[in-house]
Design an enzyme around this catalytic site. Structure first.
Site, PDB file in Angstrom:
ATOM      1  CB  SER A  19      -0.927  -0.009   1.208  1.00 25.16           C
ATOM      2  OG  SER A  19      -0.170  -0.061   2.380  1.00 25.16           O
ATOM      3  CE  LYS A  23      -4.378   1.515  -4.555  1.00 24.21           C
ATOM      4  NZ  LYS A  23      -5.497   0.976  -3.825  1.00 24.21           N
ATOM      5  CG  ASP A 152      -5.619  -6.353   0.798  1.00 24.10           C
ATOM      6  OD1 ASP A 152      -4.539  -6.958   0.953  1.00 24.10           O
ATOM      7  OD2 ASP A 152      -5.732  -5.107   0.813  1.00 24.10           O
ATOM      8  CB  CYS A 386     -11.536  23.949  12.700  1.00 22.39           C
ATOM      9  SG  CYS A 386     -13.202  23.388  13.030  1.00 22.39           S
ATOM     10  CG  LEU A 387      -8.864  22.653  18.450  1.00 25.55           C
ATOM     11  CD1 LEU A 387      -9.999  22.849  19.441  1.00 25.55           C
ATOM     12  CD2 LEU A 387      -8.263  21.260  18.648  1.00 25.55           C
ATOM     13  CG  HIS A 511     -11.739  22.252   7.897  1.00 29.09           C
ATOM     14  ND1 HIS A 511     -10.663  21.775   8.592  1.00 29.09           N
ATOM     15  CD2 HIS A 511     -12.811  22.083   8.702  1.00 29.09           C
ATOM     16  CE1 HIS A 511     -11.064  21.315   9.763  1.00 29.09           C
ATOM     17  NE2 HIS A 511     -12.361  21.496   9.857  1.00 29.09           N
ATOM     18  CD  GLU A 513      -8.049  22.398   6.082  1.00 30.44           C
ATOM     19  OE1 GLU A 513      -8.343  23.607   6.163  1.00 30.44           O
ATOM     20  OE2 GLU A 513      -8.369  21.570   6.962  1.00 30.44           O
TER      21      GLU A 513
HETATM   22  N1  GLN Z   1     -13.330  19.915  18.108  1.00 28.56           N
HETATM   23  C1  GLN Z   1     -13.770  21.172  17.611  1.00 28.56           C
HETATM   24  C2  GLN Z   1     -15.270  21.194  17.329  1.00 28.56           C
HETATM   25  O1  GLN Z   1     -15.890  20.173  17.254  1.00 28.56           O
HETATM   26  C3  GLN Z   1     -12.982  21.567  16.378  1.00 28.56           C
HETATM   27  C4  GLN Z   1     -13.180  20.662  15.223  1.00 28.56           C
HETATM   28  C5  GLN Z   1     -12.161  20.853  14.146  1.00 28.56           C
HETATM   29  O2  GLN Z   1     -11.089  21.416  14.368  1.00 28.56           O
HETATM   30  N2  GLN Z   1     -12.440  20.369  12.975  1.00 28.56           N
HETATM   31  O3  GLN Z   1     -15.852  22.225  17.169  1.00 28.56           O
END
Ligand code: GLN
Length: 541
Positions: A19, A23, A152, A386-387, A511, A513
């Site tokens: 793996s 791919k 597999d 996010c976090l 996000h 990204e």
């Molecule tokens: N744990 C945090 C929440 O649920 C942040 C989630 C994250 O960073 N994707 O809000």
């Protein structure tokens, strides 16, 4: 008006020997070649595990969970597909054994099999084939990557479905490509083809004859080795394609494929006319990755730092933004727990910027908060995702607003939970179902760093979180100088925060990204790298 349907061709990509051969990247690269030749293309991934989706899996095991616009939690290979194709995919592009069995068993409980014995063949394989045909008539090419390694037990029903697709649609519409490994044995100084022979033999036992072999190897294969592979594996010599380890970047793979004419080898076998994919822009993008004028080193602060796949899309977004800024982006993984031990300055003081990444769970939180404090006080460019945004708000509340017990309700219940669930979520018992997932619109305020980056007021970004900035504290944060530069259209949810007395201090609840693409990159990452470059030049003096 008559609907014009296209004749859809299917390209299956299987993997052999071991793996992690890439791919996903091979599939995405073939997709790019075909798309740049003027075809409509989509890429699907079939994953052999029994989880319904990777949403519940630990990032250490499975890497990042990639979220699509429609809120599906999918395999990180979908990230490669989207980045290379420059198109948004959906839940229709990722399927798992778990989903297929779930569907078949539900159907069985409803009595829809009319008393028949429900079996892997034909019932499971029929359900798989139906999914494989989700884009029938809608795309010129559907590339189907089969997860796992040939041999597999888990992936057998997928391979059996692949065999049946070939039988049904024929060789003009189905192409089997196998990605394999050709190891170089140092002690004897030899390249070994036996693992590839065995892997192809196994595929043949399943009734699948690969017509093109993509041979992953340390170096380019010699003509002799290619002939040997062709002879023993029963493929044409020109169909043994080299995939030498990319020396600079994975983004070289489509260029290597083009150079070897893979697109036309493939089209010829499908009895189609030859094409000339236009990779001019893509090549410029790759050249800047390979030979950039500048260099920065940024920290990626998180707790899954030993396993880079956990932050796959962030790392790729840095590479894209680097190319656009003509800058090599070196990424230093910074374990936030170590910051707790030795202090922020020791871990991030030399860096040109930090990104505090997404995450779940309490471990490492205080290290992240300490890193953000250091970045804020020392004008170090900061992007919180996010976090990462949530930690920035906690830091600001504690150190600027004087709320000493400020915290996220996810980790500790205090009367200063600046990060909390939305009121509407608190009453929902099944917490698993309350995650805010997928793309949502946001509105950006004038005269902000966010506006400067995006150059537009309306954006749409992808989310994957439960907790939010607590509106009870929003005014207090603003009064103390934090700017809420992005909110949901109704103003209820904070989407972007920034600190104006700083060159680049931005936190986002979503996000970014996941929307960074080759060639164009993502505005926030581009802005962050630009700021990091300034910081780098300042430090050099
Ligand atoms: N744990 C945090 C929440 O649920 C942040 C989630 C994250 O960073 N994707 O809000």
């Amino acid at each position: 008006m008559k609907e014009t349907k296209t004749l859809t061709r299917y390209i299956f990509i299987t993997g052999g020997v071991l793996s992690s051969l890439g791919k996903g990247i091979a599939s995405a690269s073939i997709g790019l070649l075909l798309k740049q030749s003027g075809f409509s293309v989509t890429i699907m991934k079939f994953d052999p595990y029994i989880n319904v989706d990777p949403g519940t899996m630990n990032p250490f095991q499975h890497g990042e969970v990639y979220v699509t616009d429609d809120g599906a939690e999918t395999d990180l290979d979908l990230g490669h597909y989207e980045r290379y194709l420059g198109e948004s995919l959906s839940k229709k592009n990722n399927h798992t054994t778990g989903q297929v069995y779930f569907e078949v068993i539900e159907k069985e409980r409803r009595g829809e099999y009319l008393g028949k014995t429900v079996q892997v063949i034909p019932h499971i394989t029929d359900a798989i084939k139906l999914r494989m045909k989700s884009f029938e008539g809608k795309k010129d090419f559907v590339i189907i990557e089969i997860g796992g390694t040939v041999g597999d037990i888990e992936s057998l029903p997928f391979l059996e479905s692949q065999r049946q697709m070939y039988l049904e649609l024929g060789r003009r519409r189905v192409m089997n490509i196998h990605l394999t490994y050709v190891p170089y044995i140092k002690s004897s100084g030899e390249v070994k083809t036996k693992p590839t022979q065995h892997s192809v033999k196994t595929l043949m036992e399943y009734g699948i004859r690969p017509e093109i072999l993509l041979c992953r190897s340390e170096n380019k294969l010699t003509k002799d080795i290619k002939s040997k592979i062709a002879l023993f594996c029963s493929v044409e010599e020109n169909s043994v394609i080299d995939v030498p380890d990319a020396t600079h970047t994975i983004y070289e793979v489509p260029l290597t494929f083009k150079q070897q004419g893979l697109h036309n080898i493939l089209l010829e076998k499908l009895v189609m006319d030859p094409v000339e994919p236009n990779l001019d822009e893509f090549k410029k993008f790759v050249d800047k990755i390979k030979r950039p004028a500048n260099e920065v080193t940024v920290g990626l602060v998180g707790k899954y730092t030993q396993y880079r796949d956990s932050y796959k899309s962030i790392i790729e977004a840095f590479i894209h933004a680097g190319s656009i800024n003509n800058t090599r982006v070196n990424i230093e993984m910074v374990n936030s727990e170590e910051i707790e031990e030795v202090g922020a300055e020791a871990k991030i003081g030399n860096l040109d910027g930090i990104l505090v990444g997404p995450g779940f769970g309490r471990r490492g939180i205080e290290g992240k908060i300490a890193a953000i404090k250091y970045a804020r006080e020392n004008n170090l460019p900061f992007l919180g995702i996010c976090l990462g945004l949530q930690c920035a708000v906690i830091e600001f509340a504690r150190n600027i607003c004087g709320l000493e017990k400020a915290h996220s309700a996810e980790f500790e219940k205090t009367n200063q939970n600046v990060i909390d669930l939305m009121e509407s979520q608190k009453s929902v018992k099944n917490k698993g179902g309350t995650m805010r997932l997928g793309a949502y619109p946001a509105i950006i305020a004038d005269n902000t760093l966010a506006y400067k980056a995006y150059q537009t007021h309306e954006i749409s970004e992808r989310h994957r979180h439960r907790y939010e900035v607590n509106n009870q504290f929003r005014q207090l944060l603003i009064d103390n100088g934090l700017v809420c530069s992005g909110t949901s259209p109704d103003g209820e949810l904070v989407e972007i925060i920034e600190y104006p007395l700083h060159p680049f201090f931005v936190g986002v609840q979503f996000h970014p990204e996941l929307k960074s693409r080759v060639i164009s990159g993502h505005p926030l990452f581009i802005g962050f790298i630009k700021a990091a470059l300034k910081e780098h030049k300042r430090k050099e003096k």
